[in-house]
Scaffold this motif. Structure first.
Motif, mmCIF file in Angstrom:
data_model
loop_
_atom_site.group_PDB
_atom_site.id
_atom_site.type_symbol
_atom_site.label_atom_id
_atom_site.label_comp_id
_atom_site.label_asym_id
_atom_site.label_seq_id
_atom_site.Cartn_x
_atom_site.Cartn_y
_atom_site.Cartn_z
ATOM 1 N N LEU A 50 -6.448 -12.552 12.029
ATOM 2 C CA LEU A 50 -6.550 -12.973 10.625
ATOM 3 C C LEU A 50 -5.252 -13.610 10.137
ATOM 4 N N ARG A 51 -4.132 -12.989 10.469
ATOM 5 C CA ARG A 51 -2.845 -13.536 10.019
ATOM 6 C C ARG A 51 -2.604 -14.913 10.633
ATOM 7 N N GLN A 52 -2.958 -15.078 11.889
ATOM 8 C CA GLN A 52 -2.753 -16.364 12.545
ATOM 9 C C GLN A 52 -3.692 -17.436 12.008
ATOM 10 N N HIS A 53 -4.724 -17.017 11.291
ATOM 11 C CA HIS A 53 -5.637 -17.967 10.652
ATOM 12 C C HIS A 53 -5.421 -17.993 9.140
ATOM 13 N N ASN A 54 -4.219 -17.587 8.746
ATOM 14 C CA ASN A 54 -3.768 -17.643 7.344
ATOM 15 C C ASN A 54 -4.629 -16.816 6.400
ATOM 16 N N GLU A 55 -5.241 -15.781 6.911
ATOM 17 C CA GLU A 55 -6.006 -14.823 6.103
ATOM 18 C C GLU A 55 -5.094 -13.614 5.870
ATOM 19 N N PHE A 56 -3.981 -13.859 5.193
ATOM 20 C CA PHE A 56 -2.931 -12.860 5.061
ATOM 21 C C PHE A 56 -3.374 -11.616 4.296
ATOM 22 N N ASP A 57 -4.154 -11.783 3.232
ATOM 23 C CA ASP A 57 -4.614 -10.633 2.451
ATOM 24 C C ASP A 57 -5.553 -9.749 3.270
ATOM 25 N N LYS A 58 -6.430 -10.364 4.049
ATOM 26 C CA LYS A 58 -7.343 -9.589 4.886
ATOM 27 C C LYS A 58 -6.581 -8.845 5.986
ATOM 28 N N ALA A 59 -5.592 -9.505 6.558
ATOM 29 C CA ALA A 59 -4.761 -8.846 7.574
ATOM 30 C C ALA A 59 -4.010 -7.674 6.954
ATOM 31 N N ALA A 60 -3.465 -7.883 5.761
ATOM 32 C CA ALA A 60 -2.719 -6.822 5.074
ATOM 33 C C ALA A 60 -3.598 -5.597 4.842
ATOM 34 N N LEU A 61 -4.852 -5.807 4.512
ATOM 35 C CA LEU A 61 -5.766 -4.679 4.295
ATOM 36 C C LEU A 61 -5.923 -3.824 5.559
ATOM 37 N N ILE A 62 -5.977 -4.482 6.695
ATOM 38 C CA ILE A 62 -6.105 -3.741 7.959
ATOM 39 C C ILE A 62 -4.837 -2.935 8.218
ATOM 40 N N TYR A 63 -3.672 -3.560 8.029
ATOM 41 C CA TYR A 63 -2.424 -2.828 8.228
ATOM 42 C C TYR A 63 -2.313 -1.652 7.253
ATOM 43 N N GLU A 64 -2.751 -1.846 6.025
ATOM 44 C CA GLU A 64 -2.713 -0.758 5.044
ATOM 45 C C GLU A 64 -3.635 0.395 5.445
ATOM 46 N N GLU A 65 -4.786 0.080 6.029
ATOM 47 C CA GLU A 65 -5.694 1.124 6.510
ATOM 48 C C GLU A 65 -5.044 1.921 7.644
ATOM 49 N N ILE A 66 -4.368 1.233 8.540
ATOM 50 C CA ILE A 66 -3.662 1.917 9.626
ATOM 51 C C ILE A 66 -2.603 2.851 9.031
ATOM 52 N N LEU A 67 -1.876 2.363 8.034
ATOM 53 C CA LEU A 67 -0.808 3.159 7.423
ATOM 54 C C LEU A 67 -1.332 4.342 6.621
ATOM 55 N N LYS A 68 -2.554 4.244 6.104
ATOM 56 C CA LYS A 68 -3.151 5.393 5.408
ATOM 57 C C LYS A 68 -3.342 6.556 6.377
ATOM 58 N N LYS A 69 -3.635 6.237 7.631
ATOM 59 C CA LYS A 69 -3.844 7.267 8.648
ATOM 60 C C LYS A 69 -2.530 7.751 9.249
ATOM 61 N N ASP A 70 -1.538 6.843 9.327
ATOM 62 C CA ASP A 70 -0.251 7.175 9.940
ATOM 63 C C ASP A 70 0.838 6.304 9.312
ATOM 64 N N ASN A 71 1.511 6.827 8.316
ATOM 65 C CA ASN A 71 2.542 6.058 7.613
ATOM 66 C C ASN A 71 3.811 5.849 8.442
ATOM 67 N N THR A 72 3.871 6.433 9.628
ATOM 68 C CA THR A 72 5.041 6.237 10.493
ATOM 69 C C THR A 72 4.783 5.146 11.535
ATOM 70 N N ASP A 73 3.701 4.410 11.397
ATOM 71 C CA ASP A 73 3.357 3.364 12.367
ATOM 72 C C ASP A 73 4.191 2.119 12.092
ATOM 73 N N ALA A 74 5.236 1.954 12.876
ATOM 74 C CA ALA A 74 6.185 0.851 12.675
ATOM 75 C C ALA A 74 5.520 -0.515 12.792
ATOM 76 N N GLU A 75 4.629 -0.667 13.754
ATOM 77 C CA GLU A 75 3.972 -1.965 13.967
ATOM 78 C C GLU A 75 3.122 -2.353 12.758
ATOM 79 N N ALA A 76 2.466 -1.381 12.149
ATOM 80 C CA ALA A 76 1.659 -1.667 10.958
ATOM 81 C C ALA A 76 2.556 -2.060 9.782
ATOM 82 N N HIS A 77 3.695 -1.408 9.644
ATOM 83 C CA HIS A 77 4.641 -1.796 8.585
ATOM 84 C C HIS A 77 5.115 -3.232 8.816
#
Length: 154
Positions: A50-77
């Motif tokens: 999604l990010r590589q196709h300039n869908e930045f908001d949609k990509a951000a939502l996925i990273y935020e979902e990952i962080l809801k489960k594990d806020n120490t996930d460096a790659e998601a940050h």
């Protein structure tokens, strides 16, 4: 063996290493490797796509979902930072090198972004060094964009 899309070029990498950093066989750049790739790989690959196709908001939502489960996930940050700043890595047609392009301009430096700071905190030293270099390059580009915009008439 896990599949991961390179967050720079999108190439599919087959990873068998426990390292936090790898070199992409397609673009030759160092990339960070998420922890728990077997479990979260599909989410990361979707977000990178999604990010590589300039869908930045949609990509951000996925990273935020990952962080809801594990806020120490460096790659998601880090992925969230790249999404917030609208970073797409493009190939320089002359040199063939990949460099970040900023589709979104932020008034604050990437270096002071809370998710960037969290990524540095949770990555090991090898991965932190990789994103520090990338962040410095992005910060330099952002600074030039802001300098130009300050000189423009409203």
């Amino acid at each position: 063996m896990a599949l991961l899309k390179c967050n720079m070029c999108g190439g599919e990498l087959e990873l068998t290493t426990d390292s936090s950093v790898a070199v992409c066989q397609f673009c030759g750049l160092k990339i960070t490797i998420p922890k728990d790739l077997e479990e979260k790989g599909t989410d990361y690959n979707r977000a990178v796509f999604l990010r590589q196709h300039n869908e930045f908001d949609k990509a951000a939502l996925i990273y935020e979902e990952i962080l809801k489960k594990d806020n120490t996930d460096a790659e998601a940050h880090w992925g969230l930072v790249l999404s917030k700043f609208g970073i797409e890595y493009v190939t320089n047609p002359t040199t063939g090198e990949r460099h970040p392009t900023c589709h979104r301009t932020q008034s604050e430096s990437i270096l002071s972004d809370p998710d960037y700071q969290a990524a540095l905190q949770y990555f090991d030293s090898e991965a932190a060094a990789v994103i520090e270099e990338q962040a410095r390059e992005i910060n330099e580009i952002q600074s030039k964009i802001l300098e130009i915009s300050r000189k423009e008439s409203p």
